[in-house]
Design a protein around this motif. Structure first.
Motif, mmCIF file in Angstrom:
data_model
loop_
_atom_site.group_PDB
_atom_site.id
_atom_site.type_symbol
_atom_site.label_atom_id
_atom_site.label_comp_id
_atom_site.label_asym_id
_atom_site.label_seq_id
_atom_site.Cartn_x
_atom_site.Cartn_y
_atom_site.Cartn_z
ATOM 1 N N TRP A 11 7.794 8.178 14.609
ATOM 2 C CA TRP A 11 6.632 7.367 13.676
ATOM 3 C C TRP A 11 6.779 7.677 12.165
ATOM 4 O O TRP A 11 6.631 6.907 11.579
ATOM 5 N N VAL A 12 6.780 9.066 11.923
ATOM 6 C CA VAL A 12 7.055 9.441 10.637
ATOM 7 C C VAL A 12 8.179 8.750 9.908
ATOM 8 O O VAL A 12 7.943 8.178 8.880
ATOM 9 N N THR A 13 9.094 8.765 10.535
ATOM 10 C CA THR A 13 10.289 8.120 9.972
ATOM 11 C C THR A 13 10.259 6.807 9.551
ATOM 12 O O THR A 13 10.498 6.385 8.559
ATOM 13 N N GLN A 14 9.685 6.228 10.530
ATOM 14 C CA GLN A 14 9.560 4.385 10.460
ATOM 15 C C GLN A 14 8.556 4.339 9.548
ATOM 16 O O GLN A 14 8.561 3.186 8.756
ATOM 17 N N SER A 15 7.447 4.821 9.504
ATOM 18 C CA SER A 15 6.399 4.793 8.447
ATOM 19 C C SER A 15 6.874 4.947 6.980
ATOM 20 O O SER A 15 6.516 4.225 6.127
ATOM 21 N N VAL A 16 7.695 6.124 6.630
ATOM 22 C CA VAL A 16 8.160 6.173 5.182
ATOM 23 C C VAL A 16 9.050 5.265 4.900
ATOM 24 O O VAL A 16 9.178 4.573 3.825
ATOM 25 N N LEU A 17 10.316 4.675 6.026
ATOM 26 C CA LEU A 17 11.149 3.770 5.557
ATOM 27 C C LEU A 17 10.435 2.180 5.270
ATOM 28 O O LEU A 17 11.210 1.518 4.486
ATOM 29 N N LEU A 18 9.527 2.113 6.158
ATOM 30 C CA LEU A 18 8.740 0.765 5.952
ATOM 31 C C LEU A 18 8.103 0.776 4.455
ATOM 32 O O LEU A 18 8.011 -0.167 3.922
ATOM 33 N N SER A 19 7.528 1.917 4.081
ATOM 34 C CA SER A 19 6.987 2.090 3.047
ATOM 35 C C SER A 19 7.863 1.777 1.826
ATOM 36 O O SER A 19 7.597 1.359 0.728
ATOM 37 N N LYS A 20 9.170 2.239 1.885
ATOM 38 C CA LYS A 20 10.271 2.312 0.846
ATOM 39 C C LYS A 20 10.947 0.775 0.875
ATOM 40 O O LYS A 20 11.519 0.505 -0.222
ATOM 41 N N LEU A 21 10.433 -0.117 2.002
ATOM 42 C CA LEU A 21 11.185 -1.384 1.843
ATOM 43 C C LEU A 21 10.816 -2.289 0.692
ATOM 44 O O LEU A 21 11.439 -2.753 -0.100
ATOM 45 N N ASN A 22 9.836 -2.125 0.078
ATOM 46 C CA ASN A 22 9.282 -2.889 -0.880
ATOM 47 C C ASN A 22 8.483 -2.008 -1.750
ATOM 48 O O ASN A 22 7.106 -2.048 -1.874
ATOM 49 N N PHE A 23 8.812 -0.902 -2.274
ATOM 50 C CA PHE A 23 8.210 0.156 -2.931
ATOM 51 C C PHE A 23 7.231 -0.131 -4.024
ATOM 52 O O PHE A 23 6.559 0.628 -4.209
ATOM 53 N N LYS A 24 7.731 -0.989 -5.225
ATOM 54 C CA LYS A 24 6.824 -1.393 -6.053
ATOM 55 C C LYS A 24 5.465 -2.002 -5.605
ATOM 56 O O LYS A 24 4.546 -1.554 -6.316
ATOM 57 N N VAL A 25 5.457 -2.782 -4.571
ATOM 58 C CA VAL A 25 4.399 -3.392 -3.975
ATOM 59 C C VAL A 25 3.475 -2.264 -3.426
ATOM 60 O O VAL A 25 2.363 -2.230 -3.400
ATOM 61 N N THR A 26 4.099 -1.502 -2.596
ATOM 62 C CA THR A 26 3.516 -0.284 -1.981
ATOM 63 C C THR A 26 2.751 0.689 -3.035
ATOM 64 O O THR A 26 1.616 0.904 -2.479
ATOM 65 N N LEU A 27 3.313 0.661 -3.931
ATOM 66 C CA LEU A 27 2.952 1.603 -4.980
ATOM 67 C C LEU A 27 1.523 0.756 -5.643
ATOM 68 O O LEU A 27 0.368 1.321 -5.921
ATOM 69 N N LEU A 28 1.598 -0.611 -5.971
ATOM 70 C CA LEU A 28 0.800 -1.467 -6.479
ATOM 71 C C LEU A 28 -0.455 -1.348 -5.522
ATOM 72 O O LEU A 28 -1.828 -1.071 -6.016
ATOM 73 N N LEU A 29 -0.461 -1.653 -4.358
ATOM 74 C CA LEU A 29 -1.273 -1.715 -3.452
ATOM 75 C C LEU A 29 -2.191 -0.362 -3.183
ATOM 76 O O LEU A 29 -3.338 -0.084 -3.030
ATOM 77 N N GLY A 30 -1.321 0.732 -3.128
ATOM 78 C CA GLY A 30 -1.964 2.143 -2.909
ATOM 79 C C GLY A 30 -2.779 2.374 -4.189
ATOM 80 O O GLY A 30 -4.049 2.790 -4.288
ATOM 81 N N SER A 31 -2.386 2.120 -5.686
ATOM 82 C CA SER A 31 -3.092 2.283 -6.773
ATOM 83 C C SER A 31 -4.287 1.509 -6.666
ATOM 84 O O SER A 31 -5.384 1.866 -7.024
ATOM 85 N N ALA A 32 -4.088 0.270 -6.296
ATOM 86 C CA ALA A 32 -5.585 -0.757 -6.102
ATOM 87 C C ALA A 32 -6.247 -0.047 -5.154
ATOM 88 O O ALA A 32 -7.672 -0.086 -5.469
ATOM 89 N N TYR A 33 -6.163 0.593 -4.071
ATOM 90 C CA TYR A 33 -6.789 1.272 -3.350
ATOM 91 C C TYR A 33 -7.650 2.345 -3.913
ATOM 92 O O TYR A 33 -8.850 2.555 -3.617
ATOM 93 N N ILE A 34 -6.923 3.173 -4.354
ATOM 94 C CA ILE A 34 -7.232 4.396 -5.384
ATOM 95 C C ILE A 34 -8.465 3.958 -6.301
ATOM 96 O O ILE A 34 -9.647 4.518 -6.445
ATOM 97 N N PHE A 35 -8.063 3.121 -7.148
ATOM 98 C CA PHE A 35 -9.245 2.424 -7.949
ATOM 99 C C PHE A 35 -10.496 1.780 -7.335
ATOM 100 O O PHE A 35 -11.405 2.268 -7.927
#
Length: 254
Positions: A11-35
């Motif tokens: 689960w951990v491996t798959q979660s990390v790999l899935l997050s890396k598939l489109n990492f720029k959008v991943t960071l954008l969504l995470g940043s929007a959530y923090i904001f």
């Protein structure tokens, strides 16, 4: 135990790999959530938005889940696709958000006396040694109180949005799903949390060695990088939520 370890590792491996598939959008969504959920409520004059953000939390969850589902299926990602939820299910997600709001108010009510004790102790000329004990007590109480709502909402937004479950059925199914996999879910969460804390600690150590405490610019760079790591961590938790859903409910996700 070996089965739990293997499942957690998967689960951990798959979660990390899935997050890396489109990492720029991943960071954008995470940043929007923090904001939205960390910065906006702390801004003076905007605290009144907090209840609405809590109500919208199940919808926010589905934005992340839709993103990771589209990423895994290698489909086009746009704002309309991220918000693709039918009206009836959207209404149920809002009801779920209202439940989250009332539960958060209940937690606040229970913890209110402890918080008042800490504030009273902090106002004394000599800070009481009991403050640290009170802080630990509040943290433990919060974690215990938060467990039921976490179990109720871990899978329920997905079951509502993807499988048209009713509100009560979704909550009950979420509880059952978490209970069936409580050990690997907990272990996986601890691994992800440990990884996040380790990365932050290493970054602070490196920047401290480089003299960030004496260099204002480097301090800002460190804060910026820590925020990016936090954004990646938050998004990975939603990725983990999607991966566990796919595994626990594989009989209805095919």
């Amino acid at each position: 135990m070996k089965r739990t370890l293997n499942k957690s590792h998967h689960w951990v491996t798959q979660s990390v790999l899935l997050s890396k598939l489109n990492f720029k959008v991943t960071l954008l969504l995470g940043s929007a959530y923090i904001f939205a959920y960390l910065l906006v409520p702390s801004i003076p004059g905007l605290s009144f938005i907090s209840p609405f953000l809590i109500i919208a939390w199940p919808i926010s969850t589905m934005i992340f889940i839709n993103f990771f589902r589209l990423s895994q299926d290698k489909k086009e990602i746009n704002f309309k696709a991220l918000l693709k939820i039918n009206k009836e299910n959207m209404r149920l997600l809002i009801y779920l958000g209202v439940i989250c709001l009332f539960y958060s108010l209940l937690i606040s009510l229970v913890l209110s006396p402890d918080i008042k004790n800490i504030l009273a102790a902090a106002s004394e000329p000599e800070i009481s040694e009991d403050i640290s004990n009170n802080l630990v007590s509040i943290l433990v109480k919060f974690m215990v109180l938060a467990i039921p709502i976490l179990m109720a909402t871990w899978f329920s937004p997905i079951l509502i949005a993807y499988h048209n479950f009713g509100l009560i059925k979704a909550i009950k199914s979420s509880f059952a799903g978490v209970l069936l996999s409580i050990m690997p879910i907990t272990l996986s969460w601890l691994i992800l949390l440990g990884g996040f804390i380790s990365v932050i600690f290493l970054m602070i150590m490196v920047f401290t060695i480089l003299g960030s405490s004496e260099n204002v610019l480097m301090s800002y760079v460190l804060i910026f990088l820590c925020m990016l790591v936090l954004a990646a961590y938050i998004s990975t938790l939603f990725s983990f939520q999607y991966i566990t859903y796919k595994d626990v409910y594989k009989s209805i996700t095919k």
